[in-house]
Write a protein that holds these residues in place. Structure first.
Motif, PDB file in Angstrom:
ATOM      1  N   VAL A  50      37.271   9.825  35.910  1.00 25.07           N
ATOM      2  CA  VAL A  50      36.751  10.554  37.064  1.00 25.07           C
ATOM      3  C   VAL A  50      36.511  12.001  36.630  1.00 25.07           C
ATOM      4  O   VAL A  50      37.443  12.686  36.198  1.00 25.07           O
ATOM      5  CB  VAL A  50      37.710  10.467  38.262  1.00 25.07           C
ATOM      6  N   LYS A  52      34.510  14.286  38.537  1.00 22.76           N
ATOM      7  CA  LYS A  52      33.921  15.060  39.642  1.00 22.76           C
ATOM      8  C   LYS A  52      34.411  16.505  39.578  1.00 22.76           C
ATOM      9  O   LYS A  52      35.345  16.822  38.830  1.00 22.76           O
ATOM     10  CB  LYS A  52      34.308  14.414  40.970  1.00 22.76           C
ATOM     11  N   TYR A  56      37.170  18.250  37.036  1.00 19.80           N
ATOM     12  CA  TYR A  56      38.376  18.938  37.516  1.00 19.80           C
ATOM     13  C   TYR A  56      38.467  20.341  36.916  1.00 19.80           C
ATOM     14  O   TYR A  56      39.527  20.801  36.500  1.00 19.80           O
ATOM     15  CB  TYR A  56      39.639  18.119  37.188  1.00 19.80           C
ATOM     16  N   LEU A  98      30.198   8.945  44.035  1.00 15.39           N
ATOM     17  CA  LEU A  98      31.076   8.585  45.165  1.00 15.39           C
ATOM     18  C   LEU A  98      30.491   8.964  46.522  1.00 15.39           C
ATOM     19  O   LEU A  98      30.792   8.315  47.529  1.00 15.39           O
ATOM     20  CB  LEU A  98      32.443   9.250  44.986  1.00 15.39           C
ATOM     21  N   ARG A 150      37.677   7.826  55.777  1.00 17.65           N
ATOM     22  CA  ARG A 150      36.919   8.955  55.255  1.00 17.65           C
ATOM     23  C   ARG A 150      35.568   8.457  54.763  1.00 17.65           C
ATOM     24  O   ARG A 150      34.539   8.780  55.324  1.00 17.65           O
ATOM     25  CB  ARG A 150      37.745   9.555  54.110  1.00 17.65           C
ATOM     26  N   MET A 177      35.461  -1.463  45.527  1.00 15.65           N
ATOM     27  CA  MET A 177      36.548  -0.501  45.324  1.00 15.65           C
ATOM     28  C   MET A 177      37.117  -0.012  46.645  1.00 15.65           C
ATOM     29  O   MET A 177      36.480  -0.083  47.698  1.00 15.65           O
ATOM     30  CB  MET A 177      36.081   0.701  44.488  1.00 15.65           C
ATOM     31  N   HIS A 179      40.345   3.139  47.959  1.00 19.62           N
ATOM     32  CA  HIS A 179      41.036   4.338  47.454  1.00 19.62           C
ATOM     33  C   HIS A 179      42.393   4.465  48.147  1.00 19.62           C
ATOM     34  O   HIS A 179      42.486   4.338  49.366  1.00 19.62           O
ATOM     35  CB  HIS A 179      40.151   5.560  47.743  1.00 19.62           C
ATOM     36  N   ASN A 214      43.854   5.141  41.539  1.00 16.06           N
ATOM     37  CA  ASN A 214      43.612   6.452  40.929  1.00 16.06           C
ATOM     38  C   ASN A 214      44.746   6.682  39.923  1.00 16.06           C
ATOM     39  O   ASN A 214      45.473   5.751  39.565  1.00 16.06           O
ATOM     40  CB  ASN A 214      43.578   7.533  42.016  1.00 16.06           C
ATOM     41  N   SER A 215      44.939   7.939  39.480  1.00 18.27           N
ATOM     42  CA  SER A 215      45.970   8.219  38.463  1.00 18.27           C
ATOM     43  C   SER A 215      47.328   7.671  38.882  1.00 18.27           C
ATOM     44  O   SER A 215      47.951   6.876  38.162  1.00 18.27           O
ATOM     45  CB  SER A 215      46.118   9.733  38.245  1.00 18.27           C
ATOM     46  N   ARG A 230      40.731   4.185  38.109  1.00 16.30           N
ATOM     47  CA  ARG A 230      39.876   5.380  38.200  1.00 16.30           C
ATOM     48  C   ARG A 230      40.712   6.665  38.155  1.00 16.30           C
ATOM     49  O   ARG A 230      40.780   7.397  39.137  1.00 16.30           O
ATOM     50  CB  ARG A 230      39.071   5.355  39.511  1.00 16.30           C
ATOM     51  N   PRO A 231      41.323   6.966  37.013  1.00 17.11           N
ATOM     52  CA  PRO A 231      42.127   8.186  36.967  1.00 17.11           C
ATOM     53  C   PRO A 231      41.273   9.446  36.831  1.00 17.11           C
ATOM     54  O   PRO A 231      40.235   9.430  36.172  1.00 17.11           O
ATOM     55  CB  PRO A 231      42.977   7.994  35.710  1.00 17.11           C
ATOM     56  N   GLY A 232      41.730  10.506  37.463  1.00 15.27           N
ATOM     57  CA  GLY A 232      41.171  11.835  37.253  1.00 15.27           C
ATOM     58  C   GLY A 232      42.294  12.759  36.777  1.00 15.27           C
ATOM     59  O   GLY A 232      42.466  12.999  35.578  1.00 15.27           O
ATOM     60  N   HIS A 233      43.086  13.186  37.733  1.00 13.21           N
ATOM     61  CA  HIS A 233      44.102  14.222  37.488  1.00 13.21           C
ATOM     62  C   HIS A 233      44.939  13.991  36.221  1.00 13.21           C
ATOM     63  O   HIS A 233      45.165  14.930  35.444  1.00 13.21           O
ATOM     64  CB  HIS A 233      45.017  14.293  38.718  1.00 13.21           C
ATOM     65  N   TYR A 362      45.643  19.686  41.421  1.00 13.85           N
ATOM     66  CA  TYR A 362      44.201  19.460  41.547  1.00 13.85           C
ATOM     67  C   TYR A 362      43.498  20.776  41.911  1.00 13.85           C
ATOM     68  O   TYR A 362      42.428  21.084  41.401  1.00 13.85           O
ATOM     69  CB  TYR A 362      43.900  18.449  42.653  1.00 13.85           C
TER      70      TYR A 362
HETATM   71  C1  LIG Z   1      39.097  11.707  43.059  1.00 14.64           C
HETATM   72  C2  LIG Z   1      39.105  10.228  43.111  1.00 14.64           C
HETATM   73  C3  LIG Z   1      39.794   9.483  42.140  1.00 14.64           C
HETATM   74  C4  LIG Z   1      40.683  10.127  41.099  1.00 14.64           C
HETATM   75  O1  LIG Z   1      41.903  10.488  41.686  1.00 14.64           O
HETATM   76  P1  LIG Z   1      43.089  11.148  40.854  1.00 14.64           P
HETATM   77  O2  LIG Z   1      44.195  11.241  41.828  1.00 14.64           O
HETATM   78  O3  LIG Z   1      42.604  12.473  40.392  1.00 14.64           O
HETATM   79  O4  LIG Z   1      43.381  10.246  39.706  1.00 14.64           O
HETATM   80  C5  LIG Z   1      39.667   8.101  42.177  1.00 14.64           C
HETATM   81  N1  LIG Z   1      38.929   7.496  43.131  1.00 14.64           N
HETATM   82  C6  LIG Z   1      38.268   8.181  44.088  1.00 14.64           C
HETATM   83  C7  LIG Z   1      37.501   7.441  45.117  1.00 14.64           C
HETATM   84  C8  LIG Z   1      38.348   9.568  44.125  1.00 14.64           C
HETATM   85  O5  LIG Z   1      37.714  10.245  45.086  1.00 14.64           O
END
Ligand SMILES: *Cc1c(COP(=O)(O)O)cnc(C)c1O
Length: 381
Positions: A50, A52, A56, A98, A150, A177, A179, A214-215, A230-233, A362
């Protein structure tokens, strides 16, 4: 002296002499975090990236290119603009937006090869109609809301879509998917409830792939991994398991240069608003960073920095361009004009800084400013 132990010293030696503050993004650390997360996954599950909000705050393009080199083939951004900016750098990856398929952008998405994350029945219909009319069968992501309220199709709309067995026929590859809402709190009952709803949903779309975590969701266990996470952080070194040791590697270091050292000869206050006092004989170091750089004002009188091995408290308010540190306890030869103070790094990770600032990691990352001189370690070709 030139600040801190490794990696500070190494980074400082790379600094442009003009840099007031230097932000170093360690792309190899991000790639290692990607590998660490991948190693935790249930067999068969893939790891997306991720990126976006400009990765980050770390730079979406260099981060995504490094992740691609590490094997990542699916990327998520928020805005359509972010997708259009990224896709040309990653022609062989799936870049998923997204925000969804916004009106008027159907042709643009198709031309750019962007994967829309379809968020409502109208978007499903519009993308299906386009693909049928143009006889193309691109991959697609369908987002179903299991509790965030959301984005994403309501459960009932998803059921209706499943009922119509042909609805997603136009697409080569469908990813369903959802969230997670409170994945960083493993004991929260909402996790299990969302998992159960998502498992139900997945059974309704037997040909589709599925993605939930997510993470922090990755750390809830293999049931949450499905086909894609789908990890970001956590990629950027944030702790996906708050309250427990951080299993990730720090990837971000922020150094700010000492531009003045003041010996206080008379007791008084420091900075705007006279919010902090200092006695005679104290010493203040002023460093070249401020809230205009994204160093949050809520760190006033609460932040900390490291000058070499010395931990020093922030004193007074964070102002637009400057921050003041109480260096009274630091030997003068260890803190001189031109030295660097470390604000984010091995001593004090993004989550530690966030806690002091009263926010989450974040927000610390995505606030990283554009006035910093940026250096990337381990850049992909
Ligand atoms: C931002 C986001 C993620 C990543 O989340 P983290 O907590 O940063 O790992 C995954 N999926 C969706 C839909 C998001 O908006």
């Amino acid at each position: 002296m030139t600040a801190a132990p490794d990696p500070t010293t190494e980074t400082a030696s790379r600094a442009d002499e003009r840099a007031g503050a230097l932000l170093t993004i360690d792309l190899d650390a991000i790639a290692e975090n990607y590998a660490r997360l991948g190693a935790r996954l249930a067999s068969g599950a893939q790891c997306a990236g991720v990126v976006k909000a400009d990765g980050y705050g770390c730079g979406a393009i260099p981060v995504a290119k490094r992740l691609f080199a590490a094997g990542c083939r699916v990327f998520f951004v928020a805005r359509a603009d972010e997708g259009f900016a990224l896709k040309p750098h990653l022609p062989d990856a799936e870049v998923c937006v997204l925000d969804g398929l916004l009106p008027g952008l159907v042709d643009d998405y198709a031309a750019a090869g962007i994967v829309p994350v379809l968020n409502d029945p109208g978007q499903v219909e519009a993308w299906t109609a386009y693909c049928a009319a143009n006889e193309v069968a691109p991959p697609v992501v369908v987002h179903v809301d299991t509790g965030m309220n959301r984005l994403g199709l309501a459960m009932a709309d998803a059921e209706a879509l499943a009922e119509d067995g042909d609805a997603l026929r136009a697409f080569s590859d469908v990813l369903v998917m959802s969230h997670l809402v409170v994945s960083e709190e493993p004991e929260h009952p909402l996790n299990a409830r969302q998992l159960a709803d998502f498992q139900h949903l997945r059974a309704r779309f037997p040909k589709a792939k599925a993605s939930l975590a997510n993470s922090s969701g990755i750390f809830l266990g293999p049931d949450y991994h499905f086909d894609l996470v789908r990890p970001g952080h956590a990629l950027y070194g944030g702790n996906p398991t708050p309250g427990q040791p951080n299993p990730m590697r720090h990837a971000v270091q922020l150094l700010a240069r000492v531009i003045a050292v003041r010996e206080v000869d008379k007791a008084g206050t420091v900075g705007y608003g006279a919010t902090a006092r200092i006695g005679a004989g104290g010493r203040i170091a002023t460093i070249a960073v401020g809230y205009a750089d994204g160093y949050l004002r809520s760190l006033s009188n609460r932040g900390e920095a490291w000058i070499g091995p010395h931990r020093v408290p922030l004193i007074g308010r964070v102002s637009m361009d400057l921050v003041t540190l109480d260096v009274s306890s630091v030997p003068p030869e260890d803190c001189q004009v031109g030295d660097f103070a470390e604000l984010i790094g091995a001593h004090s990770g993004v989550d530690d800084v966030a806690e002091r600032a009263g926010t989450n990691g974040y927000e610390i990352l995505t606030s990283l400013g554009h006035r910093y001189h940026r250096a990337y370690l381990g850049e992909a070709a």
